[in-house]
Write an enzyme that holds these catalytic residues in place. Structure first.
Site, mmCIF file in Angstrom:
data_model
loop_
_atom_site.group_PDB
_atom_site.id
_atom_site.type_symbol
_atom_site.label_atom_id
_atom_site.label_comp_id
_atom_site.label_asym_id
_atom_site.label_seq_id
_atom_site.Cartn_x
_atom_site.Cartn_y
_atom_site.Cartn_z
ATOM 1 N N VAL A 110 70.938 98.926 40.409
ATOM 2 C CA VAL A 110 70.431 97.819 39.977
ATOM 3 C C VAL A 110 69.301 97.610 41.202
ATOM 4 O O VAL A 110 68.943 97.941 42.409
ATOM 5 C CB VAL A 110 71.164 97.024 39.662
ATOM 6 N N CYS A 111 68.252 96.665 40.511
ATOM 7 C CA CYS A 111 66.996 96.600 41.357
ATOM 8 C C CYS A 111 66.948 97.283 42.586
ATOM 9 O O CYS A 111 66.319 98.505 42.212
ATOM 10 C CB CYS A 111 67.479 95.366 41.834
ATOM 11 N N THR A 112 65.998 96.393 43.624
ATOM 12 C CA THR A 112 66.314 97.421 44.311
ATOM 13 C C THR A 112 66.868 98.319 45.043
ATOM 14 O O THR A 112 66.902 98.914 46.088
ATOM 15 C CB THR A 112 65.804 96.424 45.637
ATOM 16 N N GLY A 151 66.509 97.683 36.359
ATOM 17 C CA GLY A 151 65.349 96.540 36.746
ATOM 18 C C GLY A 151 66.110 94.895 37.441
ATOM 19 O O GLY A 151 66.766 95.927 37.736
ATOM 20 N N THR A 190 63.377 100.338 39.296
ATOM 21 C CA THR A 190 63.751 98.727 40.028
ATOM 22 C C THR A 190 63.045 97.662 39.853
ATOM 23 O O THR A 190 62.171 97.582 38.815
ATOM 24 C CB THR A 190 63.285 99.019 41.310
#
Length: 232
Positions: free
Chosen positions: A98-100, A148, A118
């Site tokens: 998830v995300c970075t 993202g 990301t």
């Protein structure tokens, strides 16, 4: 089903707790929060969360999930964490982020040749690890799944549950958590927020984004060196 979410200092808690809430409602799933020790871990906004298992004691996970947040920068060169993710990935059915957290998977060499997403502000950095950046809310490519930024972790988790247990199970979880977003503003993406707000936020994030860029470049060099060593 054994599901493990990586817990680490200075992560963004919603990157973790969003998908945790979804996975924990999946019948038959055991969900673990894994870190090096069992000491409380402080998130980037101060919340403390307790790990439930350690790298040494963790079972083999069917799903391994790496959230993001500012603490991800340090993980990019954390050999112990990267080695743990590689070991788990060898037998996991799903390798996710998830995300970075996607950049951590990239640093571990787990996204080469895979489509991934990301957080919008760091999206272009995925290519440094041989990943194929895709601007979507969530992306599933073979057994890699990525969400993202931050709140996208809920969407990503529901999409993954649908793949693992069917749409009916995923829809039941969505209804159970009453996930029916109706935000007061359409500013949750750069396109919706507009150039002025994007510029304002990029300015506020500039120092952190530069540290992340430098960490990505260093991790990409390390990964390339590891690949060269493997070929010798």
């Amino acid at each position: 089903m054994q599901i493990g979410l990586l817990l680490f200092p200075a992560l963004t808690q919603l990157d973790l707790t969003g998908p945790y809430e979804v996975f924990a409602r999946l019948p038959g799933a055991d969900v673990h929060l894994v870190w090096k020790t069992l000491e409380p871990v402080h998130c980037d906004r101060g919340m403390a969360i307790l790990p439930s298992t350690t790298f040494a004691e963790a079972p083999q996970f069917d799903v391994i999930c790496v959230p993001g947040g500012p603490g991800q920068i340090a993980l990019m060169e954390d050999r112990e964490t990267l080695d743990f993710l590689r070991r788990q990935a060898g037998r996991a059915k799903w390798i996710t982020s998830v995300c970075t957290g996607a950049l951590v998977l990239g640093a571990a060499g787990l996204l080469e040749g895979y489509r991934a997403t990301t957080h919008w502000a760091s999206h272009e950095q995925l290519a440094a690890f041989g990943a194929i950046p895709v601007r979507e809310r969530w992306v599933i490519d073979r057994n890699r799944a990525s969400g993202g930024g931050v709140t996208a972790g809920i969407d990503f988790a529901l999409a993954l549950v649908a793949r693992m247990a069917g749409e009916t199970a995923a829809k039941a979880i969505q209804l159970g958590i009453e996930y029916d977003p109706a935000p007061p503003f359409q500013a949750g993406s750069p396109e919706g927020a507009g150039a002025e707000i994007v510029a304002q936020l990029r300015s506020a994030m500039a120092a952190m984004l530069e540290k992340r860029r430098q960490a990505t470049e260093a991790a990409a060099r390390n990964l390339a060196e590891m690949r060269r060593a493997e070929r010798r």
